[in-house]
Design an enzyme around this catalytic site. Structure first.
Site, PDB file in Angstrom:
ATOM      1  N   GLU A 499      -9.984 -49.749  70.821  1.00 38.51           N
ATOM      2  CA  GLU A 499     -10.120 -49.472  69.297  1.00 38.51           C
ATOM      3  C   GLU A 499      -9.672 -50.706  68.306  1.00 38.51           C
ATOM      4  OE1 GLU A 499      -8.206 -45.823  68.210  1.00 38.51           O
ATOM      5  OE2 GLU A 499      -9.828 -44.707  69.232  1.00 38.51           O
ATOM      6  N   GLU A 603     -13.508 -41.115  74.211  1.00 41.15           N
ATOM      7  CA  GLU A 603     -12.453 -40.074  73.858  1.00 41.15           C
ATOM      8  C   GLU A 603     -13.096 -39.145  72.698  1.00 41.15           C
ATOM      9  OE1 GLU A 603      -9.200 -42.008  71.399  1.00 41.15           O
ATOM     10  OE2 GLU A 603      -8.793 -43.474  72.861  1.00 41.15           O
TER      11      GLU A 603
END
Length: 735
Positions: A499, A603
Site C-alpha cells: 500500500e 485484502e
C-alpha cells in the site's frame, strides 16, 4: 535422607558394643531384694527390649540415667580392659550375666518382639551411622575453616509435670545447642536471643549471596524462555503455557561461542524454540542468519485435493488463489491486537508499533513482542488454515525483521526467525506463501500498520531518498536469502511494498523505485512472481504500467467501509456492488488488452461498518457514527454514514458477539463474503484479511467460520452472484 543408607563405618567392636550391650542389673537385685521368678521374667524381657531399642532413644535414656543416678560413672568414662571384656559379646557366658537365665515364656516373648523389631533396629543403626559420619564431616569442615563452635548448652528434657516437651532437633543447630525461631537464633537452654558477632557475619554472607544469585536467576529465566508481556504494556491475547523448549535439553550451552552469547544466535535467549533447529551456526545468506533452519525440506505436500503439491506447477490465472493474511502478527496493527494499546492514556500517544516499542524500551519491547510472535500465530493455525480450504498465505512483516537504523525503537531481527518458521509450517501443510513488506524505512503510507503513524518519509521529505535506498538494500538481502533452492516452490509471490500511498506520492517516483527493486530481486536469482500495490489509484490507471518487468502481479485491496460514499450502501446494494462493480473491475484489469494484466485482491473482509475498536487508529471513532474528523476535507466525516433515512447510527450491534447476531444478519454476512470471493476469482484470486483477531470477529476468518458466517471450506458456497440478491427488509440498516 533419600536413597540407600550408607554402611556404618565405625569399628566392629564399637558396633557390637552398641548393638549387644549386656543388660543392667535391676536396683532391687543390687540391694539384695528378693528376686522372684516373676521379676526375673519381667527383667529378662526388658533386657531383650533394650537390645532392640532404637539407638538414639537408648542413648538418651542412658545419658539421663548417668546424670540422675548418684554415684554412677558417666557413660563416656574410659572403660577398663576387664569392663571391655565383659561387654564383648563373644565373651559372654551364662555365669557372667547379671540375671538368671530367661524362662521359657519370657524367651518366647523376647523372640517375638525381636522378630518384629529387628529390621527397624538395623535401619536405625544405619541411619545413626549416616548421622555420625555427617556430623564428623561437618566438624572437620568447621575445623578447616576455623569456625569450630564449642557446645555450650546440653540437651535437657523437661519433666512431664505440667511442662511442654522440647522438640527433638538435628543437624548443625542441634550440635550447637540452638534452635531457629522467628527473629534469630535462640540458645535452647536459656530461651534468650543470641544475635552476636557470628550471626551478623551469617547475615552478611546471606546478603552477599542474594546480591549474586538474584541477577543470576533473572539471567537464567531469560535464557530459558521466561517472561512475557506484563504491566502497563498490555500485551496481546497470547494466552497459554510458556513453550517447553524441550529441544534445548540436548544442547550444551558451552557450545555457543562467547561472542554469540546473548545475541540473536544464542537459542538459550529465545522465548520459544519449538520446531527450530537450535544447533549453533553463524552461517548467513545475504547477511541474514539461517540459524533455526533444518538442512532438509519436503515439498511434496498439497493444501487440499483441488490443488497441486508444492513441487508441481500452479497454473496462475486458471487456478484461483484462495488465501488468508496473517495480519497484526509480525507487524503490529492496533485493531487486530488492541490489548497492546488499551492500558495507555490518550495523552501518552501510544498509537503504533513505533510509539509502543519506544515506551516499553528495548528489553521489555523485545520480551513482549517475542512472546506475541510465539503465541499469537502457532503451528495449529497453519493446520486450521489448511483444513479451512486455503491454499496460499500472505505474511506481512516489516523492515526491522532484517535491520534497524539509528533512532529506531523497533525490536530488531527477532521477527525474522518467526517468519522463517512460518514459511516452514506453510511447507508442512502444502500452503504457498506471499511475502509482503508492510513497513519500509520512513513509512510508505504514514498509516499505523506501516509501523509509524504520521508523515510519509519514504520517497518524500528530508530523508525520502535515503529511505528509498535503504528499502532497496533490504530487498537485496532478502531476495538473496530467498533465492536459495529451498524456497523455490514454497514462496510463490514476493511483494515489493504494501500500500504505497500513491495518491500522496509522485506516481513516477514510485514506479521508478519498483522497477529498481524488481531488477535487484531478479539479479539475486528469484524467479517467483512479484507483487506491487495499486496505490489507491484505481485499477484502470494501471494499464500499460511496468510492462517491461516480467511476472508482476497487481495487488488491489477492496473495502466499502473506508470510503464514505460506499459505507452508506444498503445491505442489498453492498452485495450487488461486489457482484457487479468489483467483478467488472477485476475482469477489466486481468486482461492486458484492457488493463494491467495479472490482478489479485490481497485484502478484503465481510465487515460492513468501520466500528471495530481502533480500526481507524487508536482513540478514534468511526465514519459509521459520524465522528471521524480529519484535517483532510476529502476524508473527514462528521455526520453518520449509515444508510440515509434509516435512523440513528450505532456501533453497538456491529461490535456484538456473533452469538447475538440475528439469523437474517448471519445470512447477509455469509452472502456478502461469498459474493466477494466470486468477484475476486474473476481475477487471479484473493487473500482474506485476516485469519485471527483479538476482538473483531468480522475481520477474523477463524472467528467467522466458528460463528457460521463464513464457509467451512473456501470453495463450498451457496451464493455465486448468479441469482437475485434479497432486499433484507427485515434487517435494520442501523444496527
Amino acid at each position: 535422607m533419600a536413597g540407600p543408607h550408607r554402611r556404618d563405618a565405625r569399628p566392629d567392636h564399637e558396633r557390637a558394643h552398641r548393638s549387644h550391650r549386656p543388660p543392667r542389673r535391676e536396683e532391687g537385685a543390687r540391694k539384695g531384694t528378693r528376686d522372684t521368678p516373676e521379676k526375673r521374667d519381667s527383667r529378662d524381657v526388658q533386657d531383650g527390649l533394650q537390645a532392640t531399642e532404637p539407638l538414639d532413644r537408648r542413648e538418651r535414656r542412658e545419658k539421663r540415667t548417668s546424670r540422675d543416678t548418684p554415684g554412677r560413672s558417666p557413660r563416656h568414662k574410659p572403660r577398663s580392659p576387664e569392663r571391655r571384656r565383659r561387654n564383648d559379646p563373644s565373651s559372654y557366658t551364662s555365669t557372667e550375666r547379671s540375671s538368671d537365665p530367661l524362662s521359657f515364656d519370657s524367651l518366647a516373648k523376647l523372640d517375638a518382639h525381636n522378630a518384629k523389631n529387628s529390621q527397624g533396629a538395623q535401619e536405625q543403626e544405619q541411619l545413626l551411622g549416616d548421622k555420625d559420619r555427617g556430623h564428623e564431616r561437618r566438624r572437620k569442615e568447621k575445623v578447616a575453616s576455623g569456625r569450630v563452635l564449642k557446645d555450650k548448652a546440653k540437651h535437657r528434657r523437661r519433666s512431664d509435670h505440667g511442662k511442654e516437651k522440647r522438640r527433638v532437633i538435628s543437624g548443625p543447630l542441634a550440635e550447637e545447642g540452638k534452635v531457629r525461631r522467628r527473629g534469630g537464633y535462640v540458645a535452647e537452654d536459656s530461651g534468650k536471643k543470641r544475635f552476636g558477632r557470628k550471626c551478623w557475619i551469617s547475615v552478611l554472607v546471606v546478603v552477599l549471596l542474594l546480591v549474586i544469585l538474584i541477577p543470576v536467576g533473572v539471567y537464567a529465566s531469560k535464557k530459558h524462555g521466561g517472561g512475557g508481556a506484563s504491566g502497563s504494556s498490555g500485551g496481546s491475547s497470547d494466552d497459554g503455557p510458556a513453550p517447553a523448549n524441550e529441544n534445548l535439553k540436548g544442547v550444551n550451552e558451552n557450545d555457543i561461542p562467547a561472542a554469540a552469547k546473548n545475541t540473536y544466535l544464542d537459542p538459550f535467549t529465545w522465548y520459544d524454540t519449538t520446531d527450530f533447529n537450535v544447533t549453533y551456526t553463524p552461517e548467513t545468506v545475504g547477511g541474514l542468519p539461517v540459524m533455526g533452519l533444518d538442512s532438509k525440506w519436503d515439498d511434496s505436500k498439497r493444501a487440499n485435493e483441488n490443488v497441486p503439491p508444492l513441487d508441481k506447477e500452479w497454473i496462475y490465472g486458471t487456478m484461483p488463489i484462495r488465501g488468508v493474511n496473517l495480519g497484526g502478527w509480525l507487524s503490529i496493527e492496533p485493531f487486530i491486537t488492541p490489548s497492546f494499546f488499551q492500558s495507555y492514556k490518550r495523552n501518552q500517544g501510544i498509537v503504533d508499533e513505533y510509539t509502543l516499542t519506544k515506551e516499553l524500551g528495548p528489553q521489555k519491547a523485545a520480551k513482549t513482542l517475542e512472546k506475541h510472535y510465539a503465541m499469537f500465530i502457532r503451528e495449529e493455525d497453519f493446520q486450521q488454515i489448511q483444513a479451512a480450504g486455503f491454499d496460499h498465505v500472505r505474511i506481512p512483516f516489516s523492515y526491522w525483521a532484517v535491520t534497524t537504523y539509528p533512532g529506531d525503537p523497533y525490536v530488531p531481527k527477532i521477527s525474522w526467525r518467526y517468519l522463517l518458521r512460518a514459511i516452514e509450517y506453510c511447507r508442512k501443510y502444502g500452503l504457498r506463501v506471499k511475502l509482503d513488506p508492510h513497513g519500509l524505512p520512513g513509512s510508505q503510507n504514514g498509516w499505523n500498520h506501516s509501523g509509524r503513524l504520521g508523515a510519509i518519509g519514504w520517497l518524500n521529505g528530508t530523508d525520502g531518498a535515503l529511505n528509498a535506498q535503504r528499502s532497496l538494500d533490504i530487498h537485496l538481502q532478502m531476495s538473496t536469502f530467498f533465492a536459495q533452492p529451498r524456497y523455490k516452490n514454497v514462496i510463490a509471490i514476493y511483494g515489493l511494498a504494501n500500500e504505497p500511498k500513491m495518491i500522496a506520492l509522485p506516481t513516477a517516483a514510485v514506479l521508478e523505485w519498483e522497477t529498481k527493486a524488481a531488477a535487484i530481486v531478479r539479479k539475486s536469482g528469484m524467479q517467483q512472481y512479484l507483487a506491487v500495490g495499486d496505490g489507491f489509484l484505481g485499477l484502470s490507471k494501471w494499464k500499460g504500467q511496468l510492462s517491461d518487468v516480467p511476472k508482476v502481479i497487481l495487488d488491489v485491496h477492496q473495502y466499502t467501509i473506508f470510503n464514505k460514499n460506499q459505507i452508506n450502501f444498503s445491505h442489498q446494494k453492498k452485495i450487488q456492488y461486489a457482484c457487479q462493480g468489483w467483478t467488472e473491475q477485476m475482469k477489466e484489469s486481468v486482461s492486458v488488452a484492457t488493463g494491467f494484466g495479472p490482478t489479485i485482491c490481497g485484502e478484503w473482509s465481510q465487515a460492513d461498518t468501520d466500528c471495530a475498536l481502533y480500526l481507524n487508529n487508536v482513540n478514534t471513532e468511526s465514519r459509521w457514527e459520524g465522528n471521524l474528523p480529519t484535517d483532510d476535507p476529502a476524508t473527514s466525516v462528521t455526520t453518520p454514514r449509515c444508510p440515509p433515512d434509516s435512523g440513528t447510527c450505532s456501533c453497538d450491534k456491529a461490535n456484538a458477539d456473533p452469538s447475538a447476531y440475528s439469523a437474517e444478519y448471519k445470512q447477509w454476512l455469509m452472502m456478502y463474503a461469498e459474493a466477494q470471493m466470486t468477484s475476486f476469482e474473476a481475477g487471479w484470486g484473493w487473500f482474506y484479511w485476516t485469519w485471527v483477531t483479538e476482538s473483531a470477529p468480522q475481520w477474523s476468518w477463524k472467528a467467522g467460520m466458528a460463528a457460521g458466517i463464513l464457509p467451512k471450506k473456501t470453495w463450498q458456497r451457496d451464493f455465486n452472484c448468479t441469482t437475485n440478491v434479497p432486499d433484507f427488509k427485515g434487517l435494520p440498516e442501523t444496527y
